[in-house]
Structures are given as C-alpha cells and as structure tokens.
Write an enzyme that holds these catalytic residues in place. Sequence first.
Site, short mmCIF file in Angstrom:
data_model
loop_
_atom_site.label_atom_id
_atom_site.label_comp_id
_atom_site.label_asym_id
_atom_site.label_seq_id
_atom_site.Cartn_x
_atom_site.Cartn_y
_atom_site.Cartn_z
N TYR A 1 -15.08 -1.32 8.92
CA TYR A 1 -13.68 -0.95 9.13
C TYR A 1 -13.26 -1.30 10.56
CZ TYR A 1 -9.54 2.11 9.33
OH TYR A 1 -8.26 2.61 9.49
N GLY B 1 0.81 -1.22 0.00
CA GLY B 1 0.00 0.00 0.00
C GLY B 1 0.84 1.26 0.00
N ASP C 1 2.52 -1.70 -4.47
CA ASP C 1 1.14 -1.23 -4.50
C ASP C 1 0.43 -1.91 -5.66
OD1 ASP C 1 -0.31 1.41 -3.07
OD2 ASP C 1 -1.23 0.81 -4.96
N ILE C 2 -0.89 -1.93 -5.60
CA ILE C 2 -1.66 -2.49 -6.71
C ILE C 2 -1.63 -1.57 -7.91
CG2 ILE C 2 -3.89 -1.48 -6.05
CD1 ILE C 2 -5.14 -4.24 -6.75
N ARG C 3 -1.36 -0.29 -7.67
CA ARG C 3 -1.24 0.69 -8.75
C ARG C 3 0.22 0.81 -9.18
NH1 ARG C 3 -3.77 5.81 -6.00
NH2 ARG C 3 -2.75 4.85 -4.21
N GLY D 1 -0.63 4.83 -0.74
CA GLY D 1 -1.73 5.30 0.06
C GLY D 1 -1.35 6.46 0.96
N GLN D 2 -2.27 6.83 1.85
CA GLN D 2 -2.09 8.00 2.71
C GLN D 2 -0.83 7.92 3.56
OE1 GLN D 2 -4.83 8.30 6.00
NE2 GLN D 2 -4.73 10.53 6.05
N LYS E 1 -10.47 -3.97 11.93
CA LYS E 1 -9.34 -3.58 12.76
C LYS E 1 -9.25 -4.41 14.04
CE LYS E 1 -7.34 -0.62 10.15
NZ LYS E 1 -6.05 -1.01 9.53
#
Length: 314
Positions: free
Chosen positions: A140, A8, A34-36, A11-12, A144
């Site tokens: 979510y 990831g 990352d997947i991107r 991401g953020q 978690k």
Amino acid sequence: MKKILVTGSRGQIGSELVRKLRETYGASNIIATDIRKMDDDHKEGPFEVVDVTDSDRLFTVAKEHNVDTIMHLAALLSATAEAMPKVAWDLNMGGLINALEVARELDLQFFTPSSIGAFGPSTPKDNTPQDTLQRPTTMYGVNKVAGELLCDYYYSRYGVDTRGVRYPGLISHVTPPGGGTTDYAVEIYYEAVKNKAYTSYIGEGTSMDMMYMPDALNAIIQLMEADPGKLEHRNAFNISAIAAAPEDFGKAIQKYIPEFKLSYEVDPIRQTIAESWPNSIDSSAAAKEWGFKVEYDLDKMTKEMLDRLTEKNK
C-alpha cells in the site's frame, strides 16, 4: 469544479464525499461510479458502474457526462493490500494511471488521496515534515509513493491540474471499516456503544494520526477550490487533526461511557504496519498554501461519534 466524476464512490471516503459534493454543487453534477452496482445511497443523482482498470469504460463515462473533474478514490486499503499485494498493485496503480490518462485526454482537474502509509520506518516519526524521506515497507505504501510521483509527473509533463492530500486514519459513523490499519479507531466507537468494551488489535502506546470524516471531506473541497498560483506543492499535502494511541481513544470514550473497558490482542501484521508510520505529522504546508484547518479534536469527535452511533442503534 462544475461537474465531477467520483470513482470508488461506495468506499469509505467516496460514499460520504458523494453526498457532500451533491449538497455543495448539486446532485445532477456529481457522477458517482463504482465497480459495485448502485445502492439506495446513490439514487439521488447519476450513477455508473465503472471498473477503473477498464480505461475505455472510464473514458466513455467521463466524456458522456461532460465532467470537468475526476476525484479518483478507487483503491485497496493497507491491510487488505498487504494480504493481496499483486491485486493491490494492479488496482491501485492501474486504476490511477487510467484515471490520469482520462484527465489528460479530456483536460480535467484531478484529485486522488495519498496516505500516511506513504511513509516508512526511516521517516522522522514526530512532526513528520511535508518533504521527507519516504521508504515504505508495505505494498500500500509503495503504491502511494508511486502515485504521488505519478501525479507530479502528469502535472509537470502534461499540465494536468493534479492535487492531493496524505490522509491519516479516517473515522466515520456512516461507513463501516474497510480494511485499513487505522480501522480500530472506528471499531472502538461501534463496540463502545454496542458492548461497552473493545479489544484493540493495535498495541498500547502506538500513536498514529487520525481525522474525523467531515474534516477530511472539507479538505478535498478546500484544496480543489484553492488558487493554483498559491500551490507550491500540488500533491500529497500532509494533513491531520488528531495524533492518538488506542488508550487515548479509550479515555475519551470513558468521559461519556465510564464503564467502557479497553483490552488488547495485537495483530502482528497490522501492528508492524502501524509502527512503520509517523506518530504525528506537520500540516503547516497545507495551512499555508490553501488554508487547511480542522473543526474536530479528539473530544469533539468522540462526543459526536457516540451520539450518532447511539441514535443509529436505537
């Protein structure tokens, strides 16, 4: 930690963590995934396209790069997860157990973040303890809590060196908001610089914990470098820096932009999520066990956010 794989990474948290880790441990020792596909932010070091729901691909990349640590960040955040609960479960839990299995098979150190979203309406609201009742009412939050328990299980059952923190809302001038309930606390600064006004989707008086991204990144490194013998807890350490409601951010901004105006148009879904979370949490266990501390309070963060965003918009 000598060689670290980050999932990831666009991401953020990941986009800024990769930079921080490369500054600290050397660019060639941080494998961003990352997947991107790769963008300019990752050209200074290794990058691999990895879908964390593909366990074979994740294992192959970790083994080929001979990593000793996984920092698993790939996830859907709170508001997005609530809109797509089945997708969130498949990604958040499927990706986590795949990453834990890789850590088990290759004997790797392991980090993944939890969140204040792991708490629920029945959790004590003020000065929320490290160990307390957790009955979240969002997908979510369910992810978690399950993730915290899963990481504990992999430590106790297999001896995997799992570690993690419960993040509050994270605020950054680098990465745009990514679908979290606390994203208003990022958007408010962007809009203050651009338009001198912001309409909050979180209602007045709704306090939540927040943290500036540099403190959040330092916390990961502090925890992962900590002496394991001093860790009474391992996963899901409470950490926080700022407990604030939208009007607190508004007042802090008005010190530097007096004409700033804050209004409200409450989003019922995100407001309900926010009201299920604590007003403030107790970070004393993290301070005691691995020396957690922060540099930024609300005013110091506000000044830096406004300065950086003003410079970016020139």
